[in-house]
Design a protein around this motif. Structure first.
Motif, short mmCIF file in Angstrom:
data_model
loop_
_atom_site.label_atom_id
_atom_site.label_comp_id
_atom_site.label_asym_id
_atom_site.label_seq_id
_atom_site.Cartn_x
_atom_site.Cartn_y
_atom_site.Cartn_z
N GLN A 74 125.96 67.83 38.08
CA GLN A 74 126.36 68.83 37.08
C GLN A 74 125.16 69.57 36.50
N GLY A 75 123.95 69.02 36.66
CA GLY A 75 122.68 69.59 36.22
C GLY A 75 122.69 70.56 35.04
N LYS A 76 122.04 70.19 33.97
CA LYS A 76 121.94 71.12 32.83
C LYS A 76 121.01 72.28 33.17
N THR A 77 120.12 72.05 34.15
CA THR A 77 119.22 73.11 34.62
C THR A 77 119.36 73.21 36.13
N GLN A 78 118.75 74.22 36.69
CA GLN A 78 118.76 74.41 38.14
C GLN A 78 117.32 74.51 38.64
N PRO A 79 116.77 73.57 39.37
CA PRO A 79 117.33 72.27 39.75
C PRO A 79 117.47 71.36 38.52
N ALA A 80 118.28 70.30 38.68
CA ALA A 80 118.46 69.34 37.58
C ALA A 80 117.14 68.60 37.33
N LEU A 81 116.91 68.26 36.07
CA LEU A 81 115.63 67.61 35.72
C LEU A 81 115.81 66.12 35.40
N ILE A 82 115.02 65.30 36.09
CA ILE A 82 114.82 63.90 35.69
C ILE A 82 113.43 63.87 35.08
N ALA A 83 113.36 63.70 33.77
CA ALA A 83 112.06 63.73 33.08
C ALA A 83 111.57 62.29 32.90
N GLU A 84 110.29 62.09 33.22
CA GLU A 84 109.78 60.71 33.28
C GLU A 84 108.97 60.31 32.04
N VAL A 85 109.29 59.12 31.55
CA VAL A 85 108.60 58.54 30.39
C VAL A 85 107.54 57.59 30.94
N LYS A 86 106.28 58.06 30.97
CA LYS A 86 105.23 57.24 31.62
C LYS A 86 103.92 57.43 30.88
N LYS A 87 103.30 56.34 30.54
CA LYS A 87 102.04 56.40 29.78
C LYS A 87 100.82 56.57 30.68
N ALA A 88 100.84 55.90 31.82
CA ALA A 88 99.65 55.87 32.69
C ALA A 88 100.10 55.72 34.14
N SER A 89 99.17 55.98 35.05
CA SER A 89 99.48 55.76 36.47
C SER A 89 98.17 55.43 37.20
N PRO A 90 98.26 54.79 38.36
CA PRO A 90 97.03 54.48 39.11
C PRO A 90 96.25 55.74 39.47
N SER A 91 96.93 56.85 39.77
CA SER A 91 96.21 58.05 40.19
C SER A 91 95.60 58.81 39.03
N LYS A 92 96.20 58.75 37.84
CA LYS A 92 95.73 59.58 36.71
C LYS A 92 95.14 58.78 35.56
N GLY A 93 95.24 57.47 35.60
CA GLY A 93 94.80 56.68 34.44
C GLY A 93 95.74 56.93 33.27
N ILE A 94 95.18 56.88 32.03
CA ILE A 94 96.04 57.12 30.85
C ILE A 94 96.41 58.61 30.81
N ILE A 95 97.69 58.87 30.76
CA ILE A 95 98.15 60.27 30.72
C ILE A 95 98.35 60.72 29.27
N ARG A 96 98.83 59.80 28.43
CA ARG A 96 99.03 60.13 27.02
C ARG A 96 98.63 58.94 26.15
N GLU A 97 97.64 59.17 25.28
CA GLU A 97 97.13 58.08 24.43
C GLU A 97 98.17 57.66 23.38
N ASN A 98 98.59 58.63 22.55
CA ASN A 98 99.55 58.30 21.48
C ASN A 98 100.96 58.33 22.06
N PHE A 99 101.28 57.27 22.78
CA PHE A 99 102.50 57.24 23.59
C PHE A 99 103.64 56.56 22.82
N ASP A 100 104.67 57.33 22.49
CA ASP A 100 105.85 56.77 21.85
C ASP A 100 107.05 57.09 22.77
N PRO A 101 107.53 56.09 23.52
CA PRO A 101 108.56 56.37 24.54
C PRO A 101 109.82 57.00 23.96
N VAL A 102 110.19 56.59 22.75
CA VAL A 102 111.42 57.10 22.15
C VAL A 102 111.25 58.57 21.74
#
Ligand SMILES: O=C(O)c1ccccc1NCC(=O)[C@H](O)[C@H](O)COP(=O)(O)O
Length: 293
Positions: A74-102
């Motif tokens: 049903q996608g609210k956008t075109q293409p539909a968006l799955i937005a990711e809640v992620k603080k860090a990753s092996p490729s980028k290290g810390i992406i966001r310091e002040n990370f509040d998932p909610v």
């Protein structure tokens, strides 16, 4: 990509001293192997704390899953968006310091995400199942549990913490496990999102029954290079099968601009999974608006 399970490391004793033998191939050869080998011991420890039988009992009191696939169709956008809640990753290290998932999840919801993806891996992504549960309590959108699933136990953990969909990475699972795990996910009322990066993996996944949702990861997890043409190449190679089976296709990773989204949509992606380029912005709601112009 060939991802091995941890080979047994033989040990021997001399005069009451125990020696571990380092055999060739006993070191992980890429990041996915490292994650999977660590996951084996991590899940074992979790099982010892809370056995599967007890975990299953707890699931009975969890609210039923939401329809992840329908939300994408049903996608609210075109293409539909799955937005990711992620603080860090092996490729980028810390992406966001002040990370509040909610706070991030609510910002994505306001911005028009159709679904969210929540990293639950602790060691490599600084995520957690607690984050998944907190996001579940705060927003009504369908949630993907972004984990490195190698045991059924983890799918029950995902459901217990409010997941509606679970990621399965074809590169780390045998055909038998892929088949079995998709069945467990569906039996729990959730949707499997099966991720591929090569044509060989796509063909393995297409040989399974009942596949409705496939993710094409543009990131090579051996060397972290990102190429959006991965989506184009794989869709072009199997376009008729994908269309005949009405499979929803998600282009994952490395999407930063409106042009990137237009490109993957033009080659056949129905949805996009975006992490870094939204998480790192002070205002993720506005960041979504700039991508969907
Ligand atoms: O991103 C990594 O470094 C990584 C390393 C090992 C396994 C998986 C990895 N990433 C997971 C993902 O696929 C991304 O989190 C997801 O597709 C979003 O990508 P992006 O928009 O580029 O943050």
């Amino acid at each position: 990509m060939q991802i091995r399970r941890r080979p047994p490391s033989p040990s021997f004793s001399i005069s009451h001293m125990r020696y571990q033998v380092s055999v060739p191939g006993s070191e992980p050869q890429n990041i996915l192997e490292e994650i999977v080998w660590y996951k084996e011991t991590e899940v074992q420890a979790q099982r010892e704390k809370l056995p599967l039988s007890k975990l299953k009992q707890r699931i009975d009191s969890v609210a039923p899953p939401k329809n992840f696939l329908q939300a994408l169709r049903q996608g609210k956008t075109q293409p539909a968006l799955i937005a990711e809640v992620k603080k860090a990753s092996p490729s980028k290290g810390i992406i966001r310091e002040n990370f509040d998932p909610v706070e991030i999840a609510r910002a994505y919801d306001r911005g028009g995400a159709s679904c969210l993806s929540v990293l639950t891996d602790r060691k490599f992504f600084q995520g957690s199942f607690e984050n998944l549960a907190k996001v579940r309590a705060a927003v009504d959108l369908p949630l993907l549990c972004k984990e490195f699933i190698i045991y059924p136990y983890q799918m029950y953990q995902a459901r217990l913490h409010g997941a509606d969909a679970v990621l399965l990475i074809a590169a780390i699972l045998s055909d038998r496990d892929l088949n079995y795990f998709t069945k467990i996910i569906r039996a729990l009322g959730m949707t499997p999102l099966v991720e591929v990066h090569s044509l060989e993996e796509l063909d393995r996944v297409l040989s399974l029954d009942n596949i409705e949702l496939i993710g094409i990861n543009n990131r090579n997890l051996e060397d972290f290079t990102v190429d959006l043409r991965t989506t184009e190449e794989l869709v072009n190679a199997r376009r008729s099968q994908l269309q005949e089976r009405d499979i929803v296709l998600v282009s994952e990773s490395g999407l930063h601009t409106a042009q990137d989204l237009q490109f993957v949509a033009s080659v056949g992606a129905n949805a996009v999974l975006i992490g870094e380029s939204l998480v790192k912005k002070d205002n993720p709601t506005e960041a979504i608006a700039t991508l969907f112009v």
